[in-house]
Design a protein around this motif. Sequence first.
Motif, PDB file in Angstrom:
ATOM      1  N   ARG A 128      25.330  22.901  62.536  1.00  0.00           N
ATOM      2  CA  ARG A 128      26.075  23.998  63.156  1.00  0.00           C
ATOM      3  C   ARG A 128      26.132  25.164  62.154  1.00  0.00           C
ATOM      4  O   ARG A 128      26.420  24.960  60.975  1.00  0.00           O
ATOM      5  CB  ARG A 128      27.484  23.521  63.508  1.00  0.00           C
ATOM      6  CG  ARG A 128      28.349  24.530  64.262  1.00  0.00           C
ATOM      7  CD  ARG A 128      29.712  23.889  64.505  1.00  0.00           C
ATOM      8  NE  ARG A 128      30.651  24.757  65.192  1.00  0.00           N
ATOM      9  CZ  ARG A 128      30.818  24.801  66.504  1.00  0.00           C
ATOM     10  NH1 ARG A 128      30.094  24.015  67.275  1.00  0.00           N
ATOM     11  NH2 ARG A 128      31.709  25.605  67.060  1.00  0.00           N
ATOM     12  N   TYR A 129      25.884  26.361  62.643  1.00  0.00           N
ATOM     13  CA  TYR A 129      25.823  27.524  61.772  1.00  0.00           C
ATOM     14  C   TYR A 129      26.625  28.688  62.368  1.00  0.00           C
ATOM     15  O   TYR A 129      26.777  28.788  63.591  1.00  0.00           O
ATOM     16  CB  TYR A 129      24.378  27.990  61.583  1.00  0.00           C
ATOM     17  CG  TYR A 129      23.492  26.976  60.906  1.00  0.00           C
ATOM     18  CD1 TYR A 129      23.413  26.916  59.521  1.00  0.00           C
ATOM     19  CD2 TYR A 129      22.737  26.082  61.659  1.00  0.00           C
ATOM     20  CE1 TYR A 129      22.601  25.987  58.895  1.00  0.00           C
ATOM     21  CE2 TYR A 129      21.920  25.144  61.042  1.00  0.00           C
ATOM     22  CZ  TYR A 129      21.857  25.102  59.659  1.00  0.00           C
ATOM     23  OH  TYR A 129      21.059  24.172  59.044  1.00  0.00           O
ATOM     24  N   THR A 155      18.287  31.642  59.617  1.00  0.00           N
ATOM     25  CA  THR A 155      18.768  33.002  59.849  1.00  0.00           C
ATOM     26  C   THR A 155      19.215  33.177  61.293  1.00  0.00           C
ATOM     27  O   THR A 155      18.853  32.412  62.188  1.00  0.00           O
ATOM     28  CB  THR A 155      17.671  34.029  59.527  1.00  0.00           C
ATOM     29  OG1 THR A 155      16.514  33.746  60.328  1.00  0.00           O
ATOM     30  CG2 THR A 155      17.284  33.981  58.057  1.00  0.00           C
ATOM     31  N   CYS A 156      19.996  34.213  61.503  1.00  0.00           N
ATOM     32  CA  CYS A 156      20.468  34.566  62.844  1.00  0.00           C
ATOM     33  C   CYS A 156      19.327  35.186  63.645  1.00  0.00           C
ATOM     34  O   CYS A 156      18.627  36.087  63.156  1.00  0.00           O
ATOM     35  CB  CYS A 156      21.627  35.545  62.726  1.00  0.00           C
ATOM     36  SG  CYS A 156      22.232  36.166  64.322  1.00  0.00           S
ATOM     37  N   GLY A 157      19.147  34.719  64.859  1.00  0.00           N
ATOM     38  CA  GLY A 157      18.070  35.230  65.697  1.00  0.00           C
ATOM     39  C   GLY A 157      18.301  36.642  66.169  1.00  0.00           C
ATOM     40  O   GLY A 157      17.362  37.316  66.606  1.00  0.00           O
ATOM     41  N   THR A 158      19.547  37.124  66.069  1.00  0.00           N
ATOM     42  CA  THR A 158      19.861  38.479  66.536  1.00  0.00           C
ATOM     43  C   THR A 158      19.732  39.519  65.432  1.00  0.00           C
ATOM     44  O   THR A 158      19.101  40.564  65.604  1.00  0.00           O
ATOM     45  CB  THR A 158      21.288  38.524  67.123  1.00  0.00           C
ATOM     46  OG1 THR A 158      21.378  37.606  68.207  1.00  0.00           O
ATOM     47  CG2 THR A 158      21.626  39.930  67.608  1.00  0.00           C
ATOM     48  N   CYS A 159      20.322  39.211  64.258  1.00  0.00           N
ATOM     49  CA  CYS A 159      20.357  40.223  63.202  1.00  0.00           C
ATOM     50  C   CYS A 159      19.546  39.849  61.971  1.00  0.00           C
ATOM     51  O   CYS A 159      19.353  40.688  61.079  1.00  0.00           O
ATOM     52  CB  CYS A 159      21.798  40.523  62.796  1.00  0.00           C
ATOM     53  SG  CYS A 159      22.640  39.133  62.003  1.00  0.00           S
ATOM     54  N   ASP A 162      21.229  35.564  56.841  1.00  0.00           N
ATOM     55  CA  ASP A 162      21.345  34.138  56.546  1.00  0.00           C
ATOM     56  C   ASP A 162      22.619  33.589  57.177  1.00  0.00           C
ATOM     57  O   ASP A 162      23.656  34.280  57.225  1.00  0.00           O
ATOM     58  CB  ASP A 162      21.388  33.899  55.035  1.00  0.00           C
ATOM     59  CG  ASP A 162      20.017  34.007  54.380  1.00  0.00           C
ATOM     60  OD1 ASP A 162      19.021  34.145  55.110  1.00  0.00           O
ATOM     61  OD2 ASP A 162      19.959  33.948  53.134  1.00  0.00           O
ATOM     62  N   LEU A 163      22.538  32.369  57.661  1.00  0.00           N
ATOM     63  CA  LEU A 163      23.670  31.719  58.310  1.00  0.00           C
ATOM     64  C   LEU A 163      24.416  30.821  57.330  1.00  0.00           C
ATOM     65  O   LEU A 163      23.843  30.327  56.356  1.00  0.00           O
ATOM     66  CB  LEU A 163      23.189  30.891  59.494  1.00  0.00           C
ATOM     67  CG  LEU A 163      22.456  31.652  60.593  1.00  0.00           C
ATOM     68  CD1 LEU A 163      21.955  30.683  61.667  1.00  0.00           C
ATOM     69  CD2 LEU A 163      23.356  32.718  61.222  1.00  0.00           C
TER      70      LEU A 163
END
Length: 353
Positions: A128-129, A155-159, A162-163
């Motif tokens: 979970r991130y 990484t976040c798929g939107t921005c 790093d998660l």
Amino acid sequence: MRVLVTGGAGFIGSHIADLLADSGDEVVVLDSLLPTAHGSSTPPAYTGRHRFLRGDVTDTEMVAELLADVDVVCHQAAVVGHGIDPSDAPSYALNNDYGTAVLLAGMHAAGVSKLVMASSMVVYGEGRYSCSEHGVVPPSPRRQSDVDAGRFEPTCGTCGLDLAWQLVPEDAPLAPRSTYAATKLAQEHLAGAWARQTGGTVWAMRYHNVYGPRMPQNTPYAGVASLFRSSLLRGEAPTVLEDGRQQRDFVHVHDVAEANVLALRAEGPAGEITPLNICSGQPHTVGELAEELARACDGPAPKVLGGARPADVRHVVADPALAGRLLGFKAKTSFADGIKGFATAKLREPVNV
């Protein structure tokens, strides 16, 4: 209580069988002694205190005969681990999924209404991130180009930021990434269907990284702790993929056995499957495991190789709260004490595969 423990000569199953016997319960062990897990076709000496039958959980007649005289089933039999390559798929599907289906059908015929079964953290896939901008999000798919460049954090798929990893609860999305993981999730679905159809009770024990005595040696089907210990027994440095900073929850097998016994004694909701994270609640990195184990074994320092296997995930750290609330389970073995003991613990005979 008379308990059938499938896979009861194996790493986790044998500790469950012993703990049950210590409590005065009668244990029947069924184990096929698969050569990918056992170095000998002779039952291990520690099974001598139980009624032992060498046989396969896919054997309909044998399973039916055993189920006629037990109160509850603890299902630990499985082919586990990453394996070698997709050629392992038929073995995983046969032993894990078809074997579970045979067992569930036999339980229905025999009127056995309670199952405690081994599941795994691998059903979650990635953990979970959260993104600092977008909250809890699924991580972007791991790209080989990132792995080759030493970029391992999801990484976040939107921005693209790093998660940060978070604790994984049991209601997290399920996204198995390996053949083994797919078969463990299928086992849960089969058991859940059986519970709804029969009114039976299922506890699905989602083990995190279990380690301790009786782990198999020198087999690609073992967990990372066994692989590291096997290397050290050969006088070789443990090899760590990625940068060694991937987070896991390492839980001692004695604690896992206790969790299973608690589940076998707990009533549980009828007509449902209840998944539980079985973990220590003490996250550590894979690199820490390798370093602590090498130090405890007085062996060579680990080698960090980079790279990753195709089905590898970055961080999976469990939320232990639900098992504590429903079973009263809390792991007792600290990481330091567990690794110190594991350094000299007796492992099973080496496996030649």
